[in-house]
Design an enzyme around this catalytic site. Structure first.
Site, PDB file in Angstrom:
ATOM      1  N   ASP A  42       0.912  -1.132   0.000  1.00 11.58           N
ATOM      2  CA  ASP A  42       0.000   0.000   0.000  1.00 11.58           C
ATOM      3  C   ASP A  42       0.957   1.187   0.000  1.00 11.58           C
ATOM      4  O   ASP A  42       1.586   1.484   1.026  1.00 11.58           O
ATOM      5  CB  ASP A  42      -0.853  -0.009   1.280  1.00 11.58           C
ATOM      6  CG  ASP A  42      -1.799   1.173   1.328  1.00 11.58           C
ATOM      7  OD1 ASP A  42      -1.370   2.280   0.971  1.00 11.58           O
ATOM      8  OD2 ASP A  42      -2.956   0.998   1.732  1.00 11.58           O
ATOM      9  N   HIS A  43       1.116   1.852  -1.144  1.00 12.56           N
ATOM     10  CA  HIS A  43       2.240   2.795  -1.244  1.00 12.56           C
ATOM     11  C   HIS A  43       2.120   3.973  -0.279  1.00 12.56           C
ATOM     12  O   HIS A  43       3.101   4.627   0.018  1.00 12.56           O
ATOM     13  CB  HIS A  43       2.441   3.267  -2.690  1.00 12.56           C
ATOM     14  CG  HIS A  43       1.464   4.307  -3.154  1.00 12.56           C
ATOM     15  ND1 HIS A  43       0.203   4.010  -3.572  1.00 12.56           N
ATOM     16  CD2 HIS A  43       1.575   5.650  -3.251  1.00 12.56           C
ATOM     17  CE1 HIS A  43      -0.413   5.130  -3.915  1.00 12.56           C
ATOM     18  NE2 HIS A  43       0.387   6.144  -3.742  1.00 12.56           N
ATOM     19  N   HIS A  56      -5.733   3.004   1.373  1.00 14.06           N
ATOM     20  CA  HIS A  56      -4.925   4.141   1.845  1.00 14.06           C
ATOM     21  C   HIS A  56      -5.588   4.868   3.027  1.00 14.06           C
ATOM     22  O   HIS A  56      -4.945   5.171   4.021  1.00 14.06           O
ATOM     23  CB  HIS A  56      -4.708   5.155   0.720  1.00 14.06           C
ATOM     24  CG  HIS A  56      -4.138   4.557  -0.539  1.00 14.06           C
ATOM     25  ND1 HIS A  56      -3.230   3.532  -0.519  1.00 14.06           N
ATOM     26  CD2 HIS A  56      -4.342   4.852  -1.848  1.00 14.06           C
ATOM     27  CE1 HIS A  56      -2.893   3.223  -1.761  1.00 14.06           C
ATOM     28  NE2 HIS A  56      -3.563   4.009  -2.589  1.00 14.06           N
TER      29      HIS A  56
END
Ligand code: BG6
Length: 517
Positions: free
Chosen positions: A215-216, A278
């Site tokens: 999950d960047h 996010h």
């Protein structure tokens, strides 16, 4: 702006900014370089790999955070020779990076090679296996293999299964299983059933400790800073609860539309694309209990516990707690942009949401009764990702008897992007003979204070994959807890026509009814 609805303080003058003084001394600095690694990238000629993966690996390489004993074997459907693959990466890096070092670039791409084939054909995996053995010998990579699936998510189960059946995840040289890792990108499923099914398949072939779910947002510096802020400062923890905090607002507003991803996005929408991952991950970091130690599973235990404490959303409560919207034609920075339904590849009657806002409650001792507002949308007026913590007002004001309710509350704002920083608002006396109150903002601007370019989040995440550190990766139980929470919302929306249209470039849809306090 719709995403910040502060009351105006009648008495205060416009907010003034004051800069915080920061001691630039490192108290603690942990950095480790990765050991020898073989990267096997599926979807190696795709957009994500060129935009994120290769530039980030190059930066790690230049900063000596990567061993020179590495290879990257690109796998994909494109018919590319090794030479053509290397050239395309070199050209891409030359165009996207700011004056890259030519010699380094040249030696970096020497580690790259390509094998083409069909993901559904076992002979492709045999070819991959043979090439891995050759590369492992050439670059003296002893046993560490990282399989990176940069492919559409519907291929995850099949590719992971074939990697396992064709025994690509059994290192030839050392035979050490623990050094084999599988990296996948969100979304991890599209609802509870598919997420559970994906886990079942992955766990059949890999242990959880080998699976790295990216999950960047967790790789963003300012998101990681939430941990340091909360657990390395003693002054905030005593007020970090329902007694002092009025509400928390987490916003991820984008100017971008769906770019060239209509196929994916129209099946996904803002709830699945941003909210489920996010936004909920940021919520978990802001609201979780202190982990007992800074170890991957201790931290992930707390995040999962927090997500399980979010009050379940009953179908009948969805209209009061969630709102969704879709952008119509409009203008951004004076440039006309088309509406979502006019985007290439989007059906003209699409009911996919490009905006979603939700109100959540966390049923535990710390947060009972505190609303958490989470909101995200595309094609909004400006890009802004932030976490805004609004404290309770003073219980009584001796300065403004009768009007104290209009006094601005203190706020603490973590600005994730752009212009990363932390901002604390305070009331202060304006110098002079009168009693005049001003709202000041103590500002810490990351770039200014630390004087460095913020690293791309993939750099940190890729380094951690190579190091075997899962702290910043989503664990299966958090993923399941977030789908569990949102599945009733998706189910409810299936049969509803409750899509609010908002003009592109505006401040978003009409969220007053649920977000107004
Ligand atoms: C991705 C979403 O995960 O995050 C995209 O799929 C979105 O739709 C992107 O644009 C936003 O990332 P960032 O880092 O620009 O906020």
């Amino acid at each position: 702006m719709w995403f910040r609805k502060g009351r105006k303080l009648k008495t205060a003058c416009a907010m003034r900014k004051i800069e915080a003084t920061v001691q630039k001394q490192d108290l603690l600095c942990i950095e480790a370089a990765a050991g020898p690694t073989g990267f096997v990238v599926f979807g190696a000629s795709g957009d994500l790999a060129y935009r994120k993966l290769y530039p980030s690996l190059y930066e790690l390489y230049c900063h000596d955070l990567m061993s020179h004993h590495f290879y990257l074997l690109g796998c994909g459907r494109s018919d590319l020779s090794d030479e053509a693959f290397r050239d395309s990466i070199k050209n891409n890096l030359q165009q996207t990076l700011d004056r890259p070092n030519q010699e380094k670039l040249h030696t970096f791409v020497r580690h790259f090679s390509f094998v083409s084939g069909d993901y559904a054909d076992d002979s492709f995996y045999q070819k991959i296996c043979q090439r891995m053995t050759v590369q492992e010998e050439q670059f003296k990579v002893n046993g560490s293999r990282l399989f990176y699936l940069s492919v559409p998510p519907f291929l995850y189960e099949d590719i992971a299964g074939r990697i396992s059946r064709m025994k690509l995840h059994c290192p030839a040289v050392s035979g050490r299983m623990q050094n084999v890792r599988l990296v996948i990108e969100k979304p991890f499923g599209r609802d509870l059933d598919s997420a559970e099914n994906l886990d079942r398949v992955l766990h059949h072939h890999f242990r959880e400790s080998q699976i790295y779910r990216i999950d960047h947002y967790l790789g963003k510096e300012t998101v990681q800073n939430i941990l340091i802020f909360r657990f390395a400062n003693s002054i905030f923890e005593p007020v970090w609860n329902r007694n002092y905090i009025e509400h928390v607002r987490i916003t991820a507003a984008e100017q971008l539309g769906i770019e060239h991803r209509a196929g994916y996005y129209d099946q996904s929408g803002a709830l699945r694309d941003m909210f489920q991952n996010h936004l909920l991950q940021m919520l978990a970091l802001v609201a979780m209990e202190p982990p007992v130690s800074f170890e991957a599973d201790r931290l992930r235990d707390e995040k999962a516990k927090l997500l399980r404490s979010v009050r379940p959303i009953l179908p009948r409560d969805v209209p009061a707690q969630f709102v969704r919207g879709q952008y119509a034609a409009g203008a951004i920075d004076g440039r006309p942009v088309v509406g979502y339904r006019q985007e290439k590849g989007v059906p003209q009657d699409s009911a996919t949401e490009t905006f979603v806002a939700g109100k959540l409650f966390i049923d535990n001792w710390r947060w009972k009764g505190v609303p958490f507002y989470l909101q995200t949308g595309k094609r909004l007026r400006r890009k802004l990702t932030e976490i805004l913590v609004t404290f309770k007002q003073v219980p009584h004001s001796m300065f403004l008897p009768g009007e104290w309710a209009d006094m601005a509350a203190n706020t603490l704002r973590f600005q994730i992007q752009p212009e990363e920083g932390m901002y604390l608002s305070l009331q202060a006396k304006r110098p002079g003979s009168k009693i005049c109150m001003s709202t000041l903002e103590m500002a810490v601007d990351y770039q200014q204070v630390f004087g460095v370019k913020m690293p791309e989040s993939y750099q940190r995440l890729l380094l951690d994959c190579m190091l075997g550190d899962q702290t910043l990766f989503s664990r299966h139980d958090s993923v399941i807890a977030s789908w569990q929470l949102l599945t009733p919302v998706m189910e409810f929306w299936k049969n509803q026509q409750n899509l609010v249209m908002y003009p592109a470039g505006s401040d978003g849809s009409d969220t007053q009814n649920i977000l107004a306090k």
